[in-house]
Design an enzyme around this catalytic site. Structure first.
Site, PDB file in Angstrom:
ATOM      1  N   HIS A   1       0.868  -1.186   0.000  1.00  0.00           N
ATOM      2  CA  HIS A   1       0.000   0.000   0.000  1.00  0.00           C
ATOM      3  C   HIS A   1       0.905   1.237   0.000  1.00  0.00           C
ATOM      4  O   HIS A   1       2.031   1.182   0.508  1.00  0.00           O
ATOM      5  CB  HIS A   1      -0.836  -0.057   1.283  1.00  0.00           C
TER       6      HIS A   1
ATOM      7  N   CYS B   1      -4.924   2.593  -3.523  1.00  0.00           N
ATOM      8  CA  CYS B   1      -3.663   3.115  -2.961  1.00  0.00           C
ATOM      9  C   CYS B   1      -2.512   2.143  -3.189  1.00  0.00           C
ATOM     10  O   CYS B   1      -1.648   1.974  -2.309  1.00  0.00           O
ATOM     11  CB  CYS B   1      -3.797   3.430  -1.470  1.00  0.00           C
TER      12      CYS B   1
ATOM     13  N   GLN C   1      -4.335  -5.124   7.277  1.00  0.00           N
ATOM     14  CA  GLN C   1      -5.388  -6.010   6.780  1.00  0.00           C
ATOM     15  C   GLN C   1      -5.415  -7.352   7.504  1.00  0.00           C
ATOM     16  O   GLN C   1      -6.423  -8.057   7.445  1.00  0.00           O
ATOM     17  CB  GLN C   1      -5.220  -6.249   5.265  1.00  0.00           C
TER      18      GLN C   1
ATOM     19  N   ASP D   1       3.357  -4.333   8.122  1.00  0.00           N
ATOM     20  CA  ASP D   1       2.109  -3.585   7.980  1.00  0.00           C
ATOM     21  C   ASP D   1       0.979  -4.585   8.228  1.00  0.00           C
ATOM     22  O   ASP D   1       0.675  -5.422   7.374  1.00  0.00           O
ATOM     23  CB  ASP D   1       2.049  -2.989   6.572  1.00  0.00           C
TER      24      ASP D   1
ATOM     25  N   LYS E   1     -10.165  -0.374  10.912  1.00  0.00           N
ATOM     26  CA  LYS E   1     -10.430  -1.546  10.069  1.00  0.00           C
ATOM     27  C   LYS E   1     -10.837  -2.760  10.909  1.00  0.00           C
ATOM     28  O   LYS E   1     -11.106  -3.829  10.380  1.00  0.00           O
ATOM     29  CB  LYS E   1      -9.188  -1.886   9.251  1.00  0.00           C
TER      30      LYS E   1
HETATM   31  N1  C6P Z   1      -6.152   0.685   3.058  1.00  0.00           N
HETATM   32  C1  C6P Z   1      -8.016   0.361   1.531  1.00  0.00           C
HETATM   33  O1  C6P Z   1      -9.124   0.644   1.077  1.00  0.00           O
HETATM   34  P1  C6P Z   1      -4.701   3.970   7.306  1.00  0.00           P
HETATM   35  O2  C6P Z   1      -5.254   4.805   6.181  1.00  0.00           O
HETATM   36  O3  C6P Z   1      -3.505   4.599   7.974  1.00  0.00           O
HETATM   37  O4  C6P Z   1      -5.748   3.526   8.281  1.00  0.00           O
HETATM   38  O5  C6P Z   1      -4.214   2.587   6.622  1.00  0.00           O
HETATM   39  C2  C6P Z   1      -3.295   2.613   5.567  1.00  0.00           C
HETATM   40  C3  C6P Z   1      -3.100   1.238   5.011  1.00  0.00           C
HETATM   41  C4  C6P Z   1      -1.865   0.623   5.175  1.00  0.00           C
HETATM   42  N2  C6P Z   1      -1.651  -0.622   4.741  1.00  0.00           N
HETATM   43  C5  C6P Z   1      -2.601  -1.353   4.138  1.00  0.00           C
HETATM   44  C6  C6P Z   1      -2.297  -2.752   3.701  1.00  0.00           C
HETATM   45  C7  C6P Z   1      -3.866  -0.800   3.947  1.00  0.00           C
HETATM   46  O6  C6P Z   1      -4.818  -1.522   3.357  1.00  0.00           O
HETATM   47  C8  C6P Z   1      -4.125   0.537   4.371  1.00  0.00           C
HETATM   48  C9  C6P Z   1      -5.448   1.184   4.135  1.00  0.00           C
HETATM   49  C10 C6P Z   1      -7.479   1.144   2.717  1.00  0.00           C
HETATM   50  O7  C6P Z   1      -7.359  -0.573   1.093  1.00  0.00           O
HETATM   51  C11 C6P Z   1      -7.581   2.624   2.482  1.00  0.00           C
HETATM   52  S1  C6P Z   1      -6.596   3.158   1.131  1.00  0.00           S
END
Ligand code: C6P
Length: 404
Positions: free
Chosen positions: A121, A362, A201, A198, A224
């Site tokens: 991401h 993203c 997910q 990370d 999430k």
């Molecule tokens: N993905 C998606 O629709 P934040 O925005 O900080 O809560 O998370 C960022 C982020 C980092 N790593 C992974 C693997 C992610 O999936 C995400 C957030 C969302 O896929 C919003 S773009």
């Protein structure tokens, strides 16, 4: 799991979407919130609100106890042996930025390498681009294979003695791929390379044990996994956190402040500058309670079962391309339909009450690798059931007929 009972605890599921019954299939972007989490935040503001870490009065003391209680709960939830390894941030993005900046600035130099993967991401790409530019280090990518799994040969080949950090997602937000993290941390540590994970997910879907994974840093977002927006977590091994310089400075993170110089507070407070996001942190602790009451292994079973069903039903559609492996995946299925733009399908499904994300998710480097400009993504969680998937497939087929 009793899905009807679970659904009844999510007030927003009583809402309509474009006048139709809401079918929420965008959980990888953000999950819905149970009443217990919504009420926990409201209860904090109504009944024991006060400034955390700064007050001698009873309300402030109660607020501080709830805040630190949340830290202990998070530590237990992800298997951290010490709560001082748990830093509250505003999300996974901020947690990764914290490590890239605070660890990277002091530890990266000319020709050092930071290794990430082609399935990351933007939150796990851009912070490393910025810090490698600032320090003269290089950023390199581990390849993925045709089936959307990580190319372990590429990882082994790229893991040279110049690689100081390997930052990798535990589960892809597009492909659904679950990466073999234990093996990866083992290989990296043999090479004296640190590992940042990370866990955005993965944390909502299966049991996390940072000690068993032996990762050096682990980041995730509360929103999430049923928690509020504006709160995330960075776990770090204590010795690393202790060595690192602060990321942001100000109140709360200092021990002493003179006119020209200051000294830093102990971890985790060294990394929590300013008045903290206390209501969100407390809300997150209630989200963890909710998950614990259901049982994380039950959640894994349920989401695996319905995503396998969705995968099977989607595979029957003519002209569909599904991205990512058919097994060992989280409950995310991304796909395209020949000759139809993903955005058009998402918009038509929206008018049927079905909420899905379309676009680049993203993950621009991954989209380029897959040679697509965008895709549709179905992402499921605890309140989704097979009847929703049946309705989704029916409406998707009708949409394809209309748009063909
Ligand atoms: N993905 C998606 O629709 P934040 O925005 O900080 O809560 O998370 C960022 C982020 C980092 N790593 C992974 C693997 C992610 O999936 C995400 C957030 C969302 O896929 C919003 S773009």
């Amino acid at each position: 799991m009793n899905i009807e009972k679970i659904k009844s605890q999510f007030p927003i599921l009583k809402q309509k979407n474009r006048g139709k019954k809401l079918i929420y299939l965008d959980n990888a972007a953000t999950s819905l919130k149970p009443l217990s989490v919504i009420e926990a935040e409201s209860d904090f503001y109504k009944n024991y609100y006060g400034s955390v870490h700064r007050s001698v009065y009873e309300l402030g003391e109660k607020a501080t106890n709830a805040f630190e209680g949340a830290r202990n709960k998070v530590a237990k939830f992800i298997g951290s042996k010490d709560s001082s390894s748990i830093i509250f941030t505003k999300g996974a993005t901020e947690a990764i930025n914290l490590v890239a900046d605070a660890w990277g600035f002091s530890n990266l130099g000319k020709d050092d390498i930071v290794l990430i993967t082609e399935m990351e991401h933007h939150a796990n790409i851009v912070p490393w681009q910025v810090i490698t530019k600032r320090t003269g280090a290089k950023l390199d990518y581990i390849s993925i294979k045709e089936d959307g799994t990580l190319d372990m040969e590429s990882l082994k080949n790229k893991l040279t003695d110049k690689v100081k950090m390997l930052s990798i997602t535990q589960a892809s937000n597009v492909l659904g791929t679950i990466n073999p993290l234990k093996e990866i941390t083992y290989l990296a540590h043999q090479n004296n390379t640190l590992v940042m994970v990370d866990g955005c997910q993965s944390t909502p879907h299966f049991k996390i044990d940072v000690q068993e994974l032996d990762c050096d840093f682990f980041a995730f977002s509360g929103h999430k996994m049923l928690g509020p927006t504006g709160v995330g977590v960075l776990y770090g091994k204590q010795d690393l956190l202790e060595e690192m310089e602060p990321y942001q400075t100000g109140g709360g993170m200092i021990k002493e402040v003179g006119l020209q110089e200051s000294t830093w507070n102990d971890i985790p407070y060294k990394f929590e500058a300013g008045s903290p996001n206390s209501s969100q942190v407390i809300g997150l602790s209630y989200a963890i309670d909710f998950i614990n009451e259901l049982g994380i292994n039950e959640i894994t079973k349920h989401t695996e079962m319905i995503s396998e069903y969705a995968f099977k039903e989607l595979s029957k559609i003519d002209g569909i391309t599904i991205y990512g492996p058919s097994q060992n995946r989280i409950s995310i299925v991304s796909f395209n339909i020949d000759g139809i733009h993903s955005g058009d399908i998402a918009q038509m499904l929206d008018y049927e009450g079905i909420t899905m994300r379309s676009g680049r998710h993203c993950c621009s480097p991954l989209m380029d690798k897959l040679d697509i400009s965008s895709c549709l993504r179905l992402s499921l969680y605890i309140y989704n059931d097979s009847s929703e998937i049946d309705l989704f497939i029916e409406k998707l087929n009708a949409t394809i007929t209309t748009l063909s």
